[in-house]
Design an enzyme around this catalytic site. Structure first.
Site, PDB file in Angstrom:
ATOM      1  N   THR A 103      67.470  -4.291  12.012  1.00  0.00           N
ATOM      2  CA  THR A 103      67.718  -4.985  13.366  1.00  0.00           C
ATOM      3  C   THR A 103      66.659  -6.083  13.459  1.00  0.00           C
ATOM      4  O   THR A 103      65.741  -5.806  13.659  1.00  0.00           O
ATOM      5  CB  THR A 103      67.735  -3.973  14.433  1.00  0.00           C
ATOM      6  OG1 THR A 103      68.650  -2.993  14.420  1.00  0.00           O
ATOM      7  CG2 THR A 103      67.765  -4.824  15.790  1.00  0.00           C
ATOM      8  N   LYS A 178      74.375  -6.132  17.885  1.00  0.00           N
ATOM      9  CA  LYS A 178      73.183  -5.186  18.024  1.00  0.00           C
ATOM     10  C   LYS A 178      72.427  -5.453  19.307  1.00  0.00           C
ATOM     11  O   LYS A 178      72.019  -4.187  19.668  1.00  0.00           O
ATOM     12  CB  LYS A 178      72.347  -5.220  16.676  1.00  0.00           C
ATOM     13  CG  LYS A 178      71.402  -4.040  16.333  1.00  0.00           C
ATOM     14  CD  LYS A 178      72.043  -2.609  16.760  1.00  0.00           C
ATOM     15  CE  LYS A 178      70.955  -1.506  16.748  1.00  0.00           C
ATOM     16  NZ  LYS A 178      70.140  -1.302  15.557  1.00  0.00           N
TER      17      LYS A 178
END
Length: 302
Positions: A103, A178
């Protein structure tokens, strides 16, 4: 779908931490061979025992493999792995597909994609959701950004790691998705934590509470998976506070760039920063209940 992996040669995996170790485990049957790298080499041992080969530098992965997965800690780690002197892009074979499952910043995913295309390669940003449990059980949700062609080549691997893998759009779209995921998690986490604090203060049985409200509109992944850990005073990480603070910082930065104010997210981030300052950054995100406990001076959790 036909498995296209056999024609693409060796597979590389960089990052064998809490999640990466299990994600790589699931693709061992598809990788022939699998090369793995981690800064702390001992963390590659479980995969080596399954037949993988550990290497000493990222560039060795690039020299051997045309499918390369990465899942590391922070954007600076991603930059080092891809752009560093011993990094992937300087040593890659033409036609390599890079899949970054960290991420990280959407802008960094776009930068990697542009650099990859300049050397005849391609990249997909594919962050995941599901925590350590999802990684271990092959039940992750995978959010991808990139071309349809590269996504379909990599899809058999994603299908081994997760229950869902969806192409969200061009490079950077996986990371943006995300960020949306993390915003929802932040809001859900504070709701669940405040509920558990209220319940304990009111003298309710926590397990009965979770089983009851989990069957109604309050039902969610956090209530099912993390609330039971809180009730057992289990704050070991499935996903570390340090990493979640990083994610929330990225989301707030991207929001600012888009002219958005997200006050709920900002509040949750500050509570987590307080926990980090108290030395709890390596605990799991479920430790948010401790910040609320201390804020109220209720002393219901250690």
């Amino acid at each position: 779908m036909e498995n296209n992996t056999a024609t693409l040669g060796a597979v590389g995996w960089i990052g064998t931490g809490v999640m990466g170790r299990w994600m790589a485990h699931h693709i061992v049957p598809l990788a022939s061979p699998l090369y793995v790298y981690n800064r702390t080499k001992s963390k590659t041992a479980p995969l080596v025992s399954e037949g993988a080969t550990a290497v000493d530098l990222p560039k060795e992965i690039a020299e051997k493999c045309r499918i390369i997965f990465t899942i590391v800690g922070h954007p600076s780690d991603v930059e080092a792995v891809y752009f560093g002197e011993n990094g992937l892009l300087q040593h890659a074979q033409e036609g390599t597909i890079f899949i970054d499952m960290t991420t990280t910043k959407p802008s960094l995913a776009i930068e990697i994609n542009k650099a990859a295309k300049k050397i005849g390669c391609d990249s997909i940003d594919a962050p995941v959701s599901g925590g350590d449990v999802g990684a271990r059980n092959g039940q992750l949700s995978i959010m991808a950004g990139g071309t349809k062609e590269s996504f379909e080549k990599i899809l058999p691997f994603f299908q081994e790691m997760g229950k869902s893998a969806v192409l969200q759009g061009p490079a950077g779209s996986g990371q943006h998705t995300k960020m949306c995921n993390q915003i929802v998690i932040a809001g859900t986490m504070i709701g669940v934590s405040e509920s558990l604090l209220y319940a304990r203060k009111a003298g309710l049985d926590g397990e009965t509470l979770v089983q009851t409200i989990g069957k109604g509109a309050a039902g969610c992944w956090t209530l099912d998976n993390l609330a039971p850990r809180v009730l057992k005073d289990d704050f070991k990480p499935g996903f570390m506070i340090d990493h979640f603070i990083k994610d929330m910082g990225i989301a707030l930065e991207e929001s600012k760039n888009m002219g958005l104010a997200l006050p709920g997210l900002a509040l949750v981030q500050q509570l987590y920063i307080a926990l980090q300052g108290a030395g709890e950054g390596s605990n799991g995100t479920q430790a948010l209940v401790k910040a609320l406990d201390r804020l109220n001076s209720t002393h219901l959790w250690n």
